[in-house]
Design an enzyme around this catalytic site. Structure first.
Site, PDB file in Angstrom:
ATOM      1  N   TYR A 158     -27.147  -9.808  18.837  1.00  0.00           N
ATOM      2  CA  TYR A 158     -27.758  -9.757  17.515  1.00  0.00           C
ATOM      3  C   TYR A 158     -29.115 -10.474  17.460  1.00  0.00           C
ATOM      4  CZ  TYR A 158     -25.982  -8.166  13.035  1.00  0.00           C
ATOM      5  OH  TYR A 158     -25.715  -7.452  11.919  1.00  0.00           O
ATOM      6  N   LYS A 166     -14.231 -11.169  23.103  1.00  0.00           N
ATOM      7  CA  LYS A 166     -13.953 -10.050  24.004  1.00  0.00           C
ATOM      8  C   LYS A 166     -14.132 -10.571  25.432  1.00  0.00           C
ATOM      9  CE  LYS A 166     -13.170  -5.634  24.580  1.00  0.00           C
ATOM     10  NZ  LYS A 166     -11.872  -5.013  24.321  1.00  0.00           N
ATOM     11  N   ASP A 170     -10.539  -6.543  19.795  1.00  0.00           N
ATOM     12  CA  ASP A 170      -9.925  -5.276  19.374  1.00  0.00           C
ATOM     13  C   ASP A 170      -8.525  -5.512  18.832  1.00  0.00           C
ATOM     14  OD1 ASP A 170     -10.170  -5.928  22.143  1.00  0.00           O
ATOM     15  OD2 ASP A 170      -8.958  -4.216  22.668  1.00  0.00           O
ATOM     16  N   ASP A 228     -19.653  -9.572  12.458  1.00  0.00           N
ATOM     17  CA  ASP A 228     -20.272  -8.586  11.575  1.00  0.00           C
ATOM     18  C   ASP A 228     -19.299  -7.450  11.318  1.00  0.00           C
ATOM     19  OD1 ASP A 228     -22.457  -7.487  10.178  1.00  0.00           O
ATOM     20  OD2 ASP A 228     -22.957  -6.219  11.881  1.00  0.00           O
TER      21      ASP A 228
END
Ligand code: NAD
Length: 409
Positions: free
Chosen positions: A163, A230, A276, A300
């Site tokens: 980002y 992740k 996830d 986000d």
């Protein structure tokens, strides 16, 4: 710049909020800068301001009031000050000086054009924690059977990750140089015309985010902080985030925290979940989570998904917090197709204002707004986004909704 006395009967100049040690010192007439915002900012900002002013007056009579100071950014800044003036230095200086401010959404073009003003504000003021509480209000239509089970606060790292916008376009000499370095020095082969982005994640910035999340859990007596990452795939960046998070808990909060696998009792459990799987968990077992600490991009995505579960983006508030400074804003963007139509839901910005009042220690005014909003939803008087899911609702426009909340204060 415009300065206006907020509540009826208030006159005279306001004073700046200052920092005493690591605490804010808030005068009875604090000057608070605001950015109206692009798109639906023209609708939702006046609605939110009206509710905030009325609540402060209700809570404190004439003894306290916000002295609003408009500062320019986005399309309004360009219209008033000329091309290239999207984010004047003067605006950043005011947000920095007055410490507490609130903003409407600012438009960012996709692909080329200016970089996000929102991201620039967060980076320039080092607002490293994006704090987004998500909870359901009775009466608000939601797509899940038990929206009341989701009651989380997302702490999203706000300054780094992909980002940060460190990237080079496909086919440019810059992307070519980076690709050449990667191939020559690091043995990494890329498609020759690849666009390239960099994902920096540091121990310092990850730790200060998780530290803030743990402190918040302790202050608010919340039972867990979950590190969302992740790290199974991005082992050194996202995996680092998880490891640094556990380190902060272990080194700085040894008596206040335990992990899922360590023994013993403490007020806060630190857990971690792969990103996830976290998206499944918020749907299947939402009541097992209270604070979610996330890197920038995961946070986000997760914020919008959580918001959708309890009534949508029109209900989603947010805050960008640094040390001794906060800029409060809704989670959503400028929704240009509804701009100026007086139909949007101002709840997101009103609730961001509630977070702002709490940050200032004006909890009485914050509580009054929360109760009035709950009453307004229970009366089934809502804006279009909620009315279309509530067959028996009375649909109000944006300004009428603000009026209904004020009536319920
Ligand atoms: P958006 O959040 O502006 O709108 C998406 C949809 O959500 C809207 O079409 C509308 O249906 C709904 N929605 C959003 N806010 C609502 C409200 N208050 N009441 C009712 N419905 C609401 O997302 P987008 O269309 O992807 O982005 C538009 C612009 O906003 C882009 O330029 C984007 O970069 C910018 N943006 C700014 C911020 C910010 O200022 N912090 C955040 C996100 C996006």
């Amino acid at each position: 710049m415009e300065k206006t006395g907020a509540a009826r009967g208030v006159s005279g100049e306001g004073e700046a909020i200052t920092l005493q040690g690591d605490r804010l010192s808030v005068p009875h007439r604090p000057i608070i800068p605001f950015i109206e915002g692009d798109g639906i900012g023209v609708d939702i900002w006046p609605a939110a301001r009206r509710v905030l002013d009325a609540a402060v007056e209700k809570a404190y009579g004439r003894s306290r009031a916000i002295v609003w100071q408009e500062v320019l950014a986005g399309e309004k800044a360009v219209a008033r000050l000329g091309a290239g003036q999207h984010l004047p230095e003067e605006t950043l200086a005011a947000l920095r000086q007055y410490r507490v401010s609130i903003k409407g959404p600012l438009t960012t073009p996709v692909g080329g054009g200016i970089r996000s003003l929102n991201v620039t504000i967060r980076k320039k003021l080092d607002l490293y924690a994006c704090v987004r509480p998500v909870r359901w209000f009775p009466g608000v239509p939601a797509p899940v059977k038990h929206p009341e089970k989701l009651d989380v606060v997302i702490f999203r790292e706000n300054t780094e990750d992909v980002y940060a916008g460190i990237e080079w376009a496909s086919g440019t000499p810059e992307a070519g140089r980076v690709a050449k370095f990667l191939e020559g020095e690091m043995g990494v082969r890329l498609e020759p015309d690849s666009a390239i982005g960099i994902k920096p994640m540091s121990p310092r910035n990850s730790k200060r985010l998780v530290r803030r999340a743990i402190r918040y859990a302790l202050d608010k007596k919340l039972s867990s902080v979950t590190l969302v990452h992740k790290g199974n795939i991005m082992k050194f960046t996202e995996g680092g985030f998880r490891d640094w998070g556990y380190e902060v808990a272990r080194d700085e909060f040894p008596h206040e925290t335990v992990t899922e696998i360590s023994r013993g009792e403490a007020p806060v459990i630190i857990k971690d979940r792969i990103a996830d799987s976290m998206f499944q968990q918020i749907l299947l077992r939402p009541d097992e989570y209270s604070i979610l600490a996330t890197p920038n991009l995961n946070g986000d995505y997760l914020s919008d998904a959580c918001a959708a579960q309890v009534g949508g983006l029109g209900m989603a508030p947010g805050a960008n917090i640094g040390d001794g400074i906060g800029v409060f804003e809704a989670t959503h963007g400028s929704a240009p197709k509804y701009a100026g139509k007086d139909v949007s839901n101002p709840s997101s910005l009103i609730l961001s204002g509630v977070m702002m009042l709490e940050f200032m220690g004006w909890d009485e005014a914050a509580q009054i707004i929360l109760k009035a909003m709950a009453a307004t939803f229970e009366q089934k008087t809502v804006t279009y986004d909620l009315a279309r899911l509530m067959p028996d609702a009375r649909q109000l426009n944006c300004s009428e909704f603000a009026g209904a909340v004020v009536k319920n204060l």
